[in-house]
Design a protein around this motif. Structure first.
Motif, short mmCIF file in Angstrom:
data_model
loop_
_atom_site.label_atom_id
_atom_site.label_comp_id
_atom_site.label_asym_id
_atom_site.label_seq_id
_atom_site.Cartn_x
_atom_site.Cartn_y
_atom_site.Cartn_z
N VAL A 51 -41.53 -18.75 48.16
CA VAL A 51 -41.34 -18.02 46.90
C VAL A 51 -41.75 -16.56 47.08
CG1 VAL A 51 -42.13 -17.83 44.51
CG2 VAL A 51 -41.54 -20.07 45.44
N GLY A 52 -42.88 -16.33 47.74
CA GLY A 52 -43.34 -14.96 47.99
C GLY A 52 -42.35 -14.18 48.85
N GLY A 53 -41.78 -14.84 49.85
CA GLY A 53 -40.78 -14.18 50.69
C GLY A 53 -39.53 -13.83 49.91
N LEU A 54 -39.09 -14.71 49.04
CA LEU A 54 -37.92 -14.42 48.21
C LEU A 54 -38.20 -13.26 47.24
CD1 LEU A 54 -36.68 -18.03 47.43
CD2 LEU A 54 -35.63 -16.36 48.97
N ILE A 55 -39.39 -13.23 46.66
CA ILE A 55 -39.77 -12.12 45.78
C ILE A 55 -39.81 -10.82 46.58
CG2 ILE A 55 -41.67 -11.15 44.43
CD1 ILE A 55 -42.28 -14.04 43.53
N GLY A 56 -40.39 -10.87 47.77
CA GLY A 56 -40.47 -9.68 48.62
C GLY A 56 -39.10 -9.16 49.02
N VAL A 57 -38.19 -10.07 49.36
CA VAL A 57 -36.83 -9.66 49.72
C VAL A 57 -36.12 -9.05 48.52
CG1 VAL A 57 -34.56 -10.57 50.37
CG2 VAL A 57 -36.57 -11.26 51.65
N ALA A 58 -36.28 -9.66 47.34
CA ALA A 58 -35.64 -9.13 46.14
C ALA A 58 -36.16 -7.73 45.82
CB ALA A 58 -35.88 -10.07 44.96
N LEU A 59 -37.48 -7.52 45.95
CA LEU A 59 -38.04 -6.19 45.72
C LEU A 59 -37.52 -5.18 46.74
CD1 LEU A 59 -41.74 -7.05 44.84
CD2 LEU A 59 -40.03 -6.03 43.33
N PHE A 60 -37.47 -5.59 47.99
CA PHE A 60 -37.00 -4.70 49.05
C PHE A 60 -35.54 -4.28 48.81
CE2 PHE A 60 -35.13 -4.12 53.34
CZ PHE A 60 -35.89 -3.02 53.74
N ILE A 61 -34.69 -5.23 48.48
CA ILE A 61 -33.29 -4.93 48.20
C ILE A 61 -33.17 -4.06 46.96
CG2 ILE A 61 -31.07 -5.94 47.50
CD1 ILE A 61 -31.75 -8.30 49.39
N GLY A 62 -33.95 -4.37 45.93
CA GLY A 62 -33.93 -3.56 44.71
C GLY A 62 -34.32 -2.11 44.97
N ILE A 63 -35.34 -1.91 45.78
CA ILE A 63 -35.77 -0.54 46.12
C ILE A 63 -34.69 0.17 46.93
CG2 ILE A 63 -37.42 0.78 47.51
CD1 ILE A 63 -39.54 -1.32 46.61
N LEU A 64 -34.07 -0.52 47.88
CA LEU A 64 -33.00 0.09 48.67
C LEU A 64 -31.81 0.48 47.79
CD1 LEU A 64 -32.83 -2.03 51.96
CD2 LEU A 64 -33.67 0.30 51.65
N VAL A 65 -31.42 -0.39 46.87
CA VAL A 65 -30.30 -0.08 45.97
C VAL A 65 -30.66 1.12 45.10
CG1 VAL A 65 -29.00 -0.96 43.98
CG2 VAL A 65 -29.33 -2.40 45.99
N PHE A 66 -31.88 1.17 44.59
CA PHE A 66 -32.31 2.30 43.76
C PHE A 66 -32.26 3.61 44.54
CE2 PHE A 66 -35.80 5.06 42.32
CZ PHE A 66 -35.37 5.31 41.02
N VAL A 67 -32.78 3.60 45.76
CA VAL A 67 -32.78 4.82 46.57
C VAL A 67 -31.36 5.27 46.88
CG1 VAL A 67 -33.38 5.74 48.86
CG2 VAL A 67 -35.07 4.43 47.55
N VAL A 68 -30.49 4.33 47.24
CA VAL A 68 -29.10 4.70 47.55
C VAL A 68 -28.41 5.27 46.32
CG1 VAL A 68 -26.83 3.73 48.15
CG2 VAL A 68 -28.85 3.10 49.48
N ARG A 69 -28.62 4.68 45.16
CA ARG A 69 -28.01 5.20 43.93
C ARG A 69 -28.52 6.59 43.61
NH1 ARG A 69 -27.33 0.22 39.61
NH2 ARG A 69 -25.83 -0.93 40.88
N MET A 70 -29.79 6.84 43.83
CA MET A 70 -30.34 8.18 43.57
C MET A 70 -29.73 9.20 44.53
SD MET A 70 -32.26 7.84 40.98
CE MET A 70 -33.13 9.38 40.96
N VAL A 71 -29.59 8.84 45.79
CA VAL A 71 -29.03 9.76 46.77
C VAL A 71 -27.55 10.02 46.48
CG1 VAL A 71 -28.43 10.01 49.21
CG2 VAL A 71 -30.69 9.20 48.56
N VAL A 72 -26.80 8.99 46.16
CA VAL A 72 -25.37 9.15 45.87
C VAL A 72 -25.17 9.97 44.60
CG1 VAL A 72 -23.27 7.89 45.27
CG2 VAL A 72 -24.70 7.10 47.16
N ALA A 73 -26.01 9.76 43.60
CA ALA A 73 -25.87 10.48 42.32
C ALA A 73 -26.12 11.97 42.50
CB ALA A 73 -26.83 9.90 41.29
N LYS A 74 -26.99 12.36 43.42
CA LYS A 74 -27.31 13.77 43.65
C LYS A 74 -26.30 14.42 44.58
CE LYS A 74 -32.17 13.51 42.68
NZ LYS A 74 -33.51 13.92 43.06
N GLY A 75 -25.55 13.63 45.30
CA GLY A 75 -24.63 14.17 46.31
C GLY A 75 -23.31 14.38 45.79
#
Length: 75
Positions: A51-75
């Motif tokens: 369960v902890g690994g699944l939560i960690g993976v979900a957080l990691f993917i969520g952070i990556l998606v957020f960062v990519v959206r921020m970079v694409v929105a500014k570009g």
């Protein structure tokens, strides 16, 4: 002698979910002392680790998606 073995196994406590999340967090970085690894291997609940690994993976993917959206929105 058999009774002594049962007492040793019964005295080992499983770690809390918070301790499991801490171990999962450090495992994402790959930084772990051998002594801590052995302690975790003996005390962590496998269901909590999954369960902890699944939560960690979900957080990691969520952070990556957020960062990519921020970079694409500014570009």
């Amino acid at each position: 002698m058999e009774n002594h073995d049962k007492d040793d196994k019964a005295s080992v406590k499983t770690a809390s979910f918070g301790a499991t999340m801490k171990a999962v967090f450090w495992s994402f970085f790959g930084v772990r002392k051998r002594r801590d690894y052995e302690h975790d291997a003996a005390n962590l609940n496998p269901i909590h680790v999954i369960v902890g690994g699944l939560i960690g993976v979900a957080l990691f993917i969520g952070i990556l998606v957020f960062v990519v959206r921020m970079v694409v929105a500014k570009g």
